[in-house]
Design an enzyme around this catalytic site. Sequence first.
Site, PDB file in Angstrom:
ATOM      1  N   HIS A 210       0.854  -1.205   0.000  1.00  0.00           N
ATOM      2  CA  HIS A 210       0.000   0.000   0.000  1.00  0.00           C
ATOM      3  C   HIS A 210       0.886   1.251   0.000  1.00  0.00           C
ATOM      4  O   HIS A 210       0.859   2.055   0.948  1.00  0.00           O
ATOM      5  CB  HIS A 210      -0.872  -0.080   1.262  1.00  0.00           C
ATOM      6  CG  HIS A 210      -2.022   0.869   1.376  1.00  0.00           C
ATOM      7  ND1 HIS A 210      -1.897   2.236   1.298  1.00  0.00           N
ATOM      8  CD2 HIS A 210      -3.335   0.626   1.613  1.00  0.00           C
ATOM      9  CE1 HIS A 210      -3.085   2.797   1.491  1.00  0.00           C
ATOM     10  NE2 HIS A 210      -3.976   1.840   1.678  1.00  0.00           N
TER      11      HIS A 210
ATOM     12  N   GLU B  77      -1.001   1.268  -5.256  1.00  0.00           N
ATOM     13  CA  GLU B  77      -0.822   0.031  -4.507  1.00  0.00           C
ATOM     14  C   GLU B  77      -0.828  -1.200  -5.405  1.00  0.00           C
ATOM     15  O   GLU B  77      -1.745  -1.372  -6.209  1.00  0.00           O
ATOM     16  CB  GLU B  77      -1.954  -0.079  -3.478  1.00  0.00           C
ATOM     17  CG  GLU B  77      -2.082   1.176  -2.630  1.00  0.00           C
ATOM     18  CD  GLU B  77      -3.397   1.258  -1.876  1.00  0.00           C
ATOM     19  OE1 GLU B  77      -3.961   0.192  -1.553  1.00  0.00           O
ATOM     20  OE2 GLU B  77      -3.881   2.375  -1.624  1.00  0.00           O
TER      21      GLU B  77
END
Length: 291
Positions: free
Chosen positions: A163, A265
Amino acid sequence: MDLRQLSTINALSDAITVCEYQGVKIIRIIHPMVEAGISLHGGHLLWFKPAGEKDLIWLSKEAEFDVTKAIRGGIPVCWPWFGKAAAPSHGFARTSEWTLSQHRENDNGVIVTLTLEDNQNTRAIWPHKFHNQMTFEMSTELNVSLTSTNTDTQPWSYGGALHTYFNIADINAVTITGMGEEYLDSTQAGKICQGGDVLTFNTETDRVYTHPQTTIEVNDKNNQRTILVTNQGHNAAVIWNPWQELSISMGDMANNSFETMVCVESTIHTPTIDLQPGQTHTLSTRIAVQR
Ligand code: TA6
């Protein structure tokens, strides 16, 4: 607190030291080619700066270092699910204590490997046996890979994400390409939408792109650089900027900090990955600067 200035509690080599902040151990890399920091809490990269370059990774000035919480910024490891597929949100890997298993360095840079295996706490949340390995290859580029192995006697499946929060000069001047056209809009309950070839930002953006190219380009115009994000082992690319209202509501983000960050991400969304006993899968992201 400037984490880069913490005092050393253990020197592992010329370039790699261990320091500690509020009970969180941080592997600090100071090498002629690169500076970086990796928290064992979460197996979480905190900062990454190739020599002569501005920081590539954004870390919230308000980030909380608390072993029960996820750190805001850096590269949280979302595993074994993405988002609110189950509780806790984004899984338990980002709030688990990882183990430093290897470190190597040469004139070009440093490689650090961390591992996380199932234990009583993880099995209480997710009843499976696993071995996870995070490898951070740090030089002029950053290569992060998460290899998951099923060490159980039964199959299991997983999702998740690397992320990454990128450090950008000004979100109003950022453009992103290579994410593809179709996305699920998380601000509209996952509605399937079609976008254009170029993504710009002027409001909260939270999208699961379903057919991204291998390399996504983040044009960080006001830093005069393009960040190349090359993902593998993924089936989606999530792009997130909370914009002002959500930033204000979050205790671990300064009110205007959405202006200098954007998440891109490397994501396993739908379908999740099925692993038979003994099988392995790797999710990775490579981050490089092009000028
Ligand atoms: O990846 C995007 C996202 O899932 C958003 O929906 C947003 O909530 C963000 O992650 C941060 O999640 P967190 O649990 O770290 O607050």
